[in-house]
Design an enzyme around this catalytic site. Structure first.
Site, mmCIF file in Angstrom:
data_model
loop_
_atom_site.group_PDB
_atom_site.id
_atom_site.type_symbol
_atom_site.label_atom_id
_atom_site.label_comp_id
_atom_site.label_asym_id
_atom_site.label_seq_id
_atom_site.Cartn_x
_atom_site.Cartn_y
_atom_site.Cartn_z
ATOM 1 N N HIS A 129 0.824 -1.215 0.000
ATOM 2 C CA HIS A 129 0.000 0.000 0.000
ATOM 3 C C HIS A 129 0.859 1.267 0.000
ATOM 4 O O HIS A 129 0.775 2.086 0.919
ATOM 5 C CB HIS A 129 -0.958 -0.003 1.194
ATOM 6 C CG HIS A 129 -1.828 -1.208 1.236
ATOM 7 N ND1 HIS A 129 -2.867 -1.406 0.356
ATOM 8 C CD2 HIS A 129 -1.789 -2.307 2.027
ATOM 9 C CE1 HIS A 129 -3.442 -2.560 0.620
ATOM 10 N NE2 HIS A 129 -2.812 -3.133 1.620
ATOM 11 N N ALA A 169 10.132 -22.159 12.739
ATOM 12 C CA ALA A 169 8.737 -22.046 12.319
ATOM 13 C C ALA A 169 8.037 -20.865 12.981
ATOM 14 O O ALA A 169 8.312 -20.522 14.128
ATOM 15 C CB ALA A 169 8.003 -23.337 12.663
ATOM 16 N N LYS A 189 15.059 -13.776 16.695
ATOM 17 C CA LYS A 189 16.364 -13.500 17.301
ATOM 18 C C LYS A 189 17.232 -14.746 17.226
ATOM 19 O O LYS A 189 16.727 -15.873 17.235
ATOM 20 C CB LYS A 189 16.196 -13.124 18.777
ATOM 21 C CG LYS A 189 15.429 -11.853 19.015
ATOM 22 C CD LYS A 189 15.239 -11.619 20.504
ATOM 23 C CE LYS A 189 14.346 -10.416 20.738
ATOM 24 N NZ LYS A 189 13.944 -10.254 22.105
#
Length: 196
Positions: A129, A169, A189
């Site tokens: 956008h 994941a 991290k």
């Protein structure tokens, strides 16, 4: 015993048939001006969209899995590869694999060789956008060789992931991650070093 193997053999045959039908994606890539190397395979419909004057280059021996059961961990959507501005450059190295992965480049996305993207991953260099005043500028994304993105990983703009790194994941990668580490979380991290 032979009867038990019949289901696996049948599944293997149907999978090969799906890859043959996947060659129609080469026509779609040609139509959109996407450059694809040799031996790239598709299971299911992969969506391409290249903005005029931009570039999409895909290396040799890549694989795009887009059918819901083409990866048994579960694929929620087809692979989608797009550029969205005329200056955008999207480059994918050899031997990369994608399962329901969405890649959207407004500026620059470079994905190295032997990269594995788990099911339903997203890689983007923009907030999208661009007409919205709350949105910042697009920033390049670089994913090094041999990186593995786990299922549902999201990689956002301005991120560089060093070679050989594994992203766990469901991670949200908002800042760069060094090479040869395991990283996870939201925000992602470093949690462990990998042996070099």
């Amino acid at each position: 015993m032979k009867f038990r193997n019949l289901s696996h053999t049948t599944d293997t045959i149907f999978r090969r048939i799906h890859f043959l039908f996947g060659k129609r994606n080469l026509l779609s890539a040609w139509w959109w001006g996407v450059k694809i190397g040799s031996n790239t395979r598709f299971d299911g419909k992969c969506y391409f969209k290249r903005y005029p004057k931009s570039s999409i280059t895909i290396g040799d021996n890549c694989e795009f899995l887009s059918r819901p059961n083409s990866n048994l961990i579960g694929v929620d959507r087809p692979c989608m590869v797009s550029t969205l501005t005329e200056v955008a450059q999207l480059e994918i190295g050899d031997n990369a694999g994608f399962s329901g992965t969405v890649i959207g480049a407004f500026s620059s996305i470079k994905i190295g060789k032997n990269v594995r993207c788990g099911a339903n991953t997203l890689i983007t260099d923009s907030d999208w956008h661009p007409g919205d005043t709350r949105v910042g500028e697009a920033k390049p994304v670089i994913i090094g060789d041999n990186v593995w993105l786990g299922i549902n990983v999201v990689v956002l703009k301005g991120v560089e992931i060093g070679e050989n790194t594994v992203i766990g994941a469901n991670s949200l990668v908002t800042k760069s991650i060094p090479a040869n580490v395991v990283a996870a979380g939201s925000p992602c991290k470093e949690i462990a070093k990998l042996p070099v």
